[in-house]
Design an enzyme around this catalytic site. Structure first.
Site, PDB file in Angstrom:
ATOM      1  N   ASP A  77      41.739  53.368  87.814  1.00 20.03           N
ATOM      2  CA  ASP A  77      41.044  54.509  88.436  1.00 20.03           C
ATOM      3  C   ASP A  77      39.904  54.023  89.327  1.00 20.03           C
ATOM      4  OD1 ASP A  77      42.703  56.278  87.039  1.00 20.03           O
ATOM      5  OD2 ASP A  77      41.249  56.574  85.429  1.00 20.03           O
TER       6      ASP A  77
ATOM      7  N   HIS B 101      44.935  61.706  81.412  1.00 25.17           N
ATOM      8  CA  HIS B 101      45.210  60.521  80.603  1.00 25.17           C
ATOM      9  C   HIS B 101      45.923  61.032  79.352  1.00 25.17           C
ATOM     10  CE1 HIS B 101      41.919  57.585  82.280  1.00 25.17           C
ATOM     11  NE2 HIS B 101      42.824  57.909  83.182  1.00 25.17           N
TER      12      HIS B 101
ATOM     13  N   GLU C 263      51.028  60.843  83.419  1.00 30.34           N
ATOM     14  CA  GLU C 263      49.811  61.386  84.018  1.00 30.34           C
ATOM     15  C   GLU C 263      50.221  62.426  85.057  1.00 30.34           C
ATOM     16  OE1 GLU C 263      46.926  58.555  85.446  1.00 30.34           O
ATOM     17  OE2 GLU C 263      46.993  57.403  83.570  1.00 30.34           O
TER      18      GLU C 263
ATOM     19  N   HIS D   1      43.282  64.069  87.495  1.00 28.81           N
ATOM     20  CA  HIS D   1      44.464  63.494  86.866  1.00 28.81           C
ATOM     21  C   HIS D   1      44.249  63.485  85.363  1.00 28.81           C
ATOM     22  CE1 HIS D   1      42.087  59.744  86.911  1.00 28.81           C
ATOM     23  NE2 HIS D   1      42.934  59.267  85.996  1.00 28.81           N
TER      24      HIS D   1
END
Length: 125
Positions: free
Chosen positions: A87, A76, A17, A74
């Protein structure tokens, strides 16, 4: 910028990530810039943690330029761009945007209300 950063993370072995700070106009809820930050999570394949020193430096730079920090992003790299349990547990800035990007270009944005991540509409211009 965010998509290319997400693809860089996905291309790592193992995939990781990536993350960063979103800057723009907080009142208008618009993002005009994304600033990458190193992911210092213990397990970057499935989690992110923004490097604290880099984050503070970027926040200072954003504010000095007259912009607002409006949120964080961010990726995935191996799953859908929806908030994971992690999260949700780690969201801690009420009113800020949490954008999640997939290397294939899909993305979602959510606002942390203090209780939940509420999905936001996204318009890319």
């Amino acid at each position: 910028m965010i998509l290319s950063h997400a693809r860089e993370g996905a291309a790592r072995d193992p995939p990781a990530e990536v993350c960063g700070v979103l800057a723009g106009d907080g009142d208008a809820r618009t993002v005009t810039a994304a600033h990458p930050v190193s992911n210092v999570a213990d397990e970057p394949r499935v989690a992110y943690e923004l490097d604290p020193e880099e984050t503070v430096s970027i926040l200072e730079t954003v504010e000095a330029a007259g912009d607002d920090a409006v949120g964080f992003y961010h990726s995935h790299p191996e799953s859908d761009p929806v908030p994971s349990a992690t999260d949700r547990e780690q969201a801690s800035w009420p009113g800020y945007v949490y954008l999640i990007c997939s290397p294939d270009g899909r993305l979602t944005a959510h606002e942390w209300t203090g209780d939940e991540l509420r999905e936001l509409a996204v318009a890319v211009e």
